[in-house]
Design an enzyme around this catalytic site. Structure first.
Site: not given
Ligand code: FAD
Length: 280
Positions: A6, A98, A141, A145, A208
């Site tokens: 990444e 986020d 996660y 999360h 870090q």
């Molecule tokens: P989701 O899969 O939709 O949800 C993640 C978790 O949130 C769920 O497992 C659950 O615990 C909780 N949740 C969500 N909705 C609900 C609901 N309705 N009810 C109950 N619980 C809920 N962010 C960036 O901005 N840019 C990036 O490039 C980026 N890269 C990333 C790469 C990786 C490998 C990872 C692990 C994270 C990255 N992130 C990035 C961070 C990510 O966008 C955040 O963690 C965000 O808050 C969750 O995104 P997601 O797609 O995992 O969400």
């Protein structure tokens, strides 16, 4: 054993020059893909696109685009996915994203926020309409999360993303093999069949480590933190490399299908990790 990296878009011209060199060095190791973050730390969508195109046009490595739904509607996302596919970027990491830095989640209108599973469906639909190239990744996660209500809910959401069309998952950072192995075992029992790539990062300073521990959602490993603190302000890459090599050995012995290395836009430490593991 496959592995991937990444990187994030550069913040200025000097960083751009350094990143191009990093991309060249990473590409020489023949990774499965190089992923490029999107919108993280305030970077722009154009910066991500430029970096993706650089990887696609200047190396033989698959460029995988992170994409977030936050603050964007379906029409806008459809346009963007097609624009990137037109440029040859067919692989995506579908994320919710986020809120912008400094903005609390409560301040954001989440009423019409597109869930990441819906973004998976949107990308899959565009892919199919255009002839079916590329793979879709989603986030996982192992330590929950920050918004997690329960492990069961976390795993159910991951299975939902799989059912929407995700081909594999990449984990948030973690520090102990059992955190990953236990999570994957529980997810398998709940019906998850797609590969889960463990996300690892060799850190080189105590600062870090504290920052990524915050992201990982738990305390940094005490021994690693102590050793980095003893090194003081000196960058001590070998300490982080040694830690990740040992963690990676346990993960691979436990059945991890691949390693995903967070590079922090540096190639030296991740290449040292792969060399010590005899993967390159
Ligand atoms: P989701 O899969 O939709 O949800 C993640 C978790 O949130 C769920 O497992 C659950 O615990 C909780 N949740 C969500 N909705 C609900 C609901 N309705 N009810 C109950 N619980 C809920 N962010 C960036 O901005 N840019 C990036 O490039 C980026 N890269 C990333 C790469 C990786 C490998 C990872 C692990 C994270 C990255 N992130 C990035 C961070 C990510 O966008 C955040 O963690 C965000 O808050 C969750 O995104 P997601 O797609 O995992 O969400």
């Amino acid at each position: 054993m496959p592995f991937s990296f990444e990187i994030f878009p550069p913040r200025n011209n000097d960083a751009q020059v350094a990143l191009n060199e990093t991309i060249r060095r990473l590409a020489e190791t023949n990774p499965e893909f190089i992923s490029v973050t999107y919108g993280a730390s305030g970077s722009s969508r154009d910066a991500s696109f430029d970096t993706l195109r650089y990887v696609h046009n200047h190396t033989d490595v698959t460029a995988l685009a992170h994409l977030t739904t936050i603050g964007q509607n379906k029409q806008h996302l459809t346009g963007l996915i097609n624009e990137w596919m037109d440029a040859g970027i067919n692989d995506f990491l579908a994320l919710r994203g986020d809120p912008p830095l400094g903005q609390f989640e409560a301040d954001i209108d989440t009423s019409n926020l597109m869930p990441s599973a819906e973004l998976v469906r949107l990308i899959a639909a565009q892919r199919e309409a255009r002839g079916g190239e590329g793979r879709i990744a989603v986030a996982a996660y192992p330590n929950g999360h920050p918004r997690s209500v329960s492990r069961e809910r976390d795993i159910a959401m991951l299975v939902e993303k799989q059912d929407a069309g995700a081909d594999f998952a990449i984990t948030q950072l973690f520090f102990e093999a059992d955190e990953y192995l236990g999570f994957v075992a529980d997810a398998r029992e709940a019906g998850l069949t797609i590969p889960v790539l463990p996300g690892l990062m060799p850190v080189s300073t105590a600062k870090q480590l504290r920052r990524i521990a915050e992201l990982a959602g738990h305390e940094p490993p005490a021994d690693l933190l102590r050793r980095l603190e003893q090194a003081g302000d000196t960058v001590a890459p070998e300490i982080g490399v040694e830690f990740v090599v040992s963690l990676a050995r346990e993960l691979l012995a436990g059945g991890a299908p691949s390693l995903h290395l967070y590079t922090f836009n540096r190639y030296e430490s991740v290449i040292a990790v792969l060399q010590l593991l005899r993967l390159i």
